[in-house]
Design an enzyme around this catalytic site. Structure first.
Site, PDB file in Angstrom:
ATOM      1  N   GLY A  63       0.818  -1.416  -0.271  1.00  0.00           N
ATOM      2  CA  GLY A  63      -0.047   0.154   0.077  1.00  0.00           C
ATOM      3  C   GLY A  63       0.865   1.445  -0.457  1.00  0.00           C
ATOM      4  CE1 TYR A  64       5.724   0.784   0.574  1.00  0.00           C
ATOM      5  CE2 TYR A  64       5.836  -0.510  -1.860  1.00  0.00           C
ATOM      6  CZ  TYR A  64       6.135  -0.438  -0.847  1.00  0.00           C
ATOM      7  OH  TYR A  64       7.146  -1.363  -0.193  1.00  0.00           O
ATOM      8  CB  THR A  95       7.001   8.864 -10.590  1.00  0.00           C
ATOM      9  OG1 THR A  95       6.490   8.657 -11.143  1.00  0.00           O
ATOM     10  CG2 THR A  95       7.982  10.158  -9.995  1.00  0.00           C
ATOM     11  CB  SER A 124      -0.965  -5.839  -7.044  1.00  0.00           C
ATOM     12  OG  SER A 124      -0.951  -4.257  -8.409  1.00  0.00           O
ATOM     13  CD  GLU A 137       7.598  -4.000  -5.636  1.00  0.00           C
ATOM     14  OE1 GLU A 137       6.855  -2.758  -4.873  1.00  0.00           O
ATOM     15  OE2 GLU A 137       6.257  -3.705  -6.541  1.00  0.00           O
TER      16      GLU A 137
HETATM   17  C1  LIG Z   1      -1.042  -3.096 -13.038  1.00  0.00           C
HETATM   18  C2  LIG Z   1      -0.012  -2.330 -11.399  1.00  0.00           C
HETATM   19  C3  LIG Z   1       0.076  -2.663 -10.093  1.00  0.00           C
HETATM   20  C4  LIG Z   1       0.470  -1.831  -9.547  1.00  0.00           C
HETATM   21  N1  LIG Z   1       0.682  -2.549  -8.590  1.00  0.00           N
HETATM   22  C5  LIG Z   1       0.863  -1.513  -7.212  1.00  0.00           C
HETATM   23  C6  LIG Z   1       0.771  -2.052  -5.894  1.00  0.00           C
HETATM   24  O1  LIG Z   1       0.887  -3.039  -5.721  1.00  0.00           O
HETATM   25  N2  LIG Z   1       1.583  -0.883  -4.811  1.00  0.00           N
HETATM   26  C7  LIG Z   1       1.422   0.698  -5.193  1.00  0.00           C
HETATM   27  O2  LIG Z   1       1.911   0.966  -4.252  1.00  0.00           O
HETATM   28  N3  LIG Z   1       1.494   0.408  -6.019  1.00  0.00           N
HETATM   29  C8  LIG Z   1       1.594  -0.213  -7.750  1.00  0.00           C
HETATM   30  N4  LIG Z   1       1.647   0.202  -8.592  1.00  0.00           N
HETATM   31  C9  LIG Z   1       2.025   1.548  -9.130  1.00  0.00           C
HETATM   32  C10 LIG Z   1       3.222   2.258  -9.664  1.00  0.00           C
HETATM   33  O3  LIG Z   1       4.219   1.981  -8.972  1.00  0.00           O
HETATM   34  C11 LIG Z   1       2.513   3.179 -10.268  1.00  0.00           C
HETATM   35  O4  LIG Z   1       1.911   3.517 -11.314  1.00  0.00           O
HETATM   36  C12 LIG Z   1       3.968   3.846 -10.776  1.00  0.00           C
HETATM   37  O5  LIG Z   1       4.713   4.262  -9.321  1.00  0.00           O
HETATM   38  C13 LIG Z   1       3.858   5.136 -11.916  1.00  0.00           C
HETATM   39  O6  LIG Z   1       3.215   6.217 -10.580  1.00  0.00           O
HETATM   40  P1  LIG Z   1       1.426   6.774 -11.909  1.00  0.00           P
HETATM   41  O7  LIG Z   1       1.633   5.520 -11.720  1.00  0.00           O
HETATM   42  O8  LIG Z   1       1.160   7.302 -10.850  1.00  0.00           O
HETATM   43  O9  LIG Z   1       2.465   7.498 -12.896  1.00  0.00           O
HETATM   44  P2  LIG Z   1       3.165   8.962 -12.923  1.00  0.00           P
HETATM   45  O10 LIG Z   1       4.051   9.150 -11.759  1.00  0.00           O
HETATM   46  O11 LIG Z   1       1.821   9.938 -12.929  1.00  0.00           O
HETATM   47  O12 LIG Z   1       3.713   9.505 -13.937  1.00  0.00           O
HETATM   48  C14 LIG Z   1       3.639   9.314 -15.496  1.00  0.00           C
HETATM   49  C15 LIG Z   1       4.318   8.838 -16.207  1.00  0.00           C
HETATM   50  O13 LIG Z   1       5.551  10.476 -16.114  1.00  0.00           O
HETATM   51  C16 LIG Z   1       7.093   9.647 -15.383  1.00  0.00           C
HETATM   52  N5  LIG Z   1       7.468  10.767 -14.825  1.00  0.00           N
HETATM   53  C17 LIG Z   1       6.639  11.297 -14.176  1.00  0.00           C
HETATM   54  N6  LIG Z   1       7.416  11.675 -12.972  1.00  0.00           N
HETATM   55  C18 LIG Z   1       9.009  11.719 -14.041  1.00  0.00           C
HETATM   56  C19 LIG Z   1       9.845  12.369 -13.476  1.00  0.00           C
HETATM   57  N7  LIG Z   1       9.969  13.261 -11.827  1.00  0.00           N
HETATM   58  N8  LIG Z   1      11.181  12.821 -14.098  1.00  0.00           N
HETATM   59  C20 LIG Z   1      11.088  12.054 -15.318  1.00  0.00           C
HETATM   60  N9  LIG Z   1       9.374  11.160 -15.287  1.00  0.00           N
HETATM   61  C21 LIG Z   1       8.470  11.572 -14.723  1.00  0.00           C
HETATM   62  C22 LIG Z   1       7.147   8.767 -14.757  1.00  0.00           C
HETATM   63  O14 LIG Z   1       7.536   7.729 -15.464  1.00  0.00           O
HETATM   64  C23 LIG Z   1       6.334   8.343 -15.917  1.00  0.00           C
HETATM   65  O15 LIG Z   1       6.320   8.019 -17.378  1.00  0.00           O
HETATM   66  C24 LIG Z   1       0.834  -0.437  -9.968  1.00  0.00           C
HETATM   67  C25 LIG Z   1       0.772   0.263 -10.888  1.00  0.00           C
HETATM   68  C26 LIG Z   1       0.441  -0.880 -11.911  1.00  0.00           C
HETATM   69  C27 LIG Z   1       0.126  -0.487 -13.480  1.00  0.00           C
END
Ligand SMILES: Cc1cc2nc3c(=O)[nH]c(=O)nc-3n(C[C@H](O)[C@H](O)[C@H](O)COP(=O)(O)OP(=O)(O)OC[C@H]3O[C@@H](n4cnc5c(N)ncnc54)[C@H](O)[C@@H]3O)c2cc1C
Length: 293
Positions: A34-35, A42, A68, A150
């Site tokens: 749960g992050y 990000t 997840s 992870e």
């Molecule tokens: C199917 C699935 C399962 C997941 N399971 C888990 C889970 O079990 N637990 C959990 O806690 N999370 C989970 N996640 C979350 C996952 O870790 C996040 O999707 C990921 O960290 C990106 O965050 P975001 O989706 O908010 O994208 P955003 O942070 O909005 O990023 C969007 C895009 O912008 C880019 N970006 C953003 N900031 C920067 C920067 N400073 N520099 C360069 N590029 C940047 C990113 O690389 C990305 O391409 C899951 C995600 C998915 C899709």
């Protein structure tokens, strides 16, 4: 298992280790992570889910997304804000709690590759004070270590290795004419090289973990290489099989019993899970190579 257990070994109290670790080893306790929150992906340190101390309990309120396995796991490894006034990286703490605690709602979120993840809603969720793992407000450092581990797990080379060996077996058994095709030979040769590099990176990570270290840059390299490679190899093999490559297992006569189609649709999530590959490259440049942020 690979990310939470080692962080409890490093940061838990003796009682927590005695209580939790044997159950994890026996498979009786497993964790959803749960992050992520709707406004903290990000930029995870911007998380807003609050844990407030109330006597002998913590009270949790907020929302997580992409939790997840929350519909399958027994427990959740939760990061929540415990000090809203502190700089954002210094006001976060980590907790372990059962997912059947009253006040937690799990709602499905269906994603690419026929996968299910979840949104989770937290409303006055009361947990005992000793659910806190590690020092209060030092959770960011624990979460960072758990994320590194992870990434080691996501960077396993096994699924890639299986895709390549399945394809080679398929060519030999069903499509021997492809052995005379330069594109096909190049595709499987390149894929095998990708498997071998992935294996070397994963083996290095495993050796570091075995020696008690937490790989950081190395974990990021393994995750990027393996997840990028899965997509490239799946793409090349799809091209190789032509229109039959996208057939799913339900068709009966799908090549590789539909495994290539499933691998192709399941691969993109690897680029996001555990932090996106863009961010892994930044970790290598900054933490690994010392470039200024
Ligand atoms: C199917 C699935 C399962 C997941 N399971 C888990 C889970 O079990 N637990 C959990 O806690 N999370 C989970 N996640 C979350 C996952 O870790 C996040 O999707 C990921 O960290 C990106 O965050 P975001 O989706 O908010 O994208 P955003 O942070 O909005 O990023 C969007 C895009 O912008 C880019 N970006 C953003 N900031 C920067 C920067 N400073 N520099 C360069 N590029 C940047 C990113 O690389 C990305 O391409 C899951 C995600 C998915 C899709």
């Amino acid at each position: 298992f690979i990310s939470v257990g080692p962080m409890i070994m490093r940061n838990g109290t003796e009682e927590q280790k005695q209580e939790i670790l044997p159950k994890v080893l026996r498979g009786e306790m497993n964790f959803a992570l749960g992050y992520t929150e709707p406004n903290a992906g990000t930029d995870l340190a911007s998380m807003q889910t609050r844990a407030t101390r109330d006597g002998d309990e913590w009270v949790i309120n907020g929302q997580k997304i992409y939790t997840s396995s929350a519909h399958l796991a027994t427990h959740v490894w939760l990061a929540a804000r415990t000090e809203p006034e502190a700089p954002k990286h210094r006001g976060i703490s980590t907790f372990v709690l059962p997912l059947n605690t009253p006040g937690i709602t799990v709602r499905p979120l269906w994603v690419m590759g026929e996968g299910r993840t979840n949104e989770t809603f937290w409303e006055d969720v009361r947990i005992p004070a000793d659910s806190l793992i590690g020092e209060e407000n030092r959770g960011w450092y624990i979460v960072s270590g758990a994320l590194d581990l992870e990434r080691v797990a996501i960077g396993t080379y096994r699924p890639l290795e299986k895709t390549v060996s399945d394809m080679v077996a398929h060519i030999k058994a069903e499509r021997p004419e492809l052995a005379d095709d330069a594109f096909a030979r190049n595709a499987v040769a390149d894929a095998l090289m990708r498997v071998e590099v992935a294996r070397a990176l994963a083996t290095n990570n495993a050796a570091m973990v075995h020696s008690g270290l937490i790989p950081t840059m190395e974990a990021s390299m393994g995750k990027i290489w393996t997840t990028d490679s899965r997509e490239r190899v799946n793409d090349a093999f799809m091209d190789l099989l032509g229109r039959s490559g996208g057939m799913q297992a339900e068709n009966g006569d799908a090549p590789l019993d539909g495994a290539l189609d499933a691998a192709w649709r399941g691969a993109p999530v690897g680029r996001f899970g555990g932090g996106t590959n863009d961010i892994q490259r930044r970790i290598i440049a900054n933490r690994g190579l010392g470039l200024p942020r």
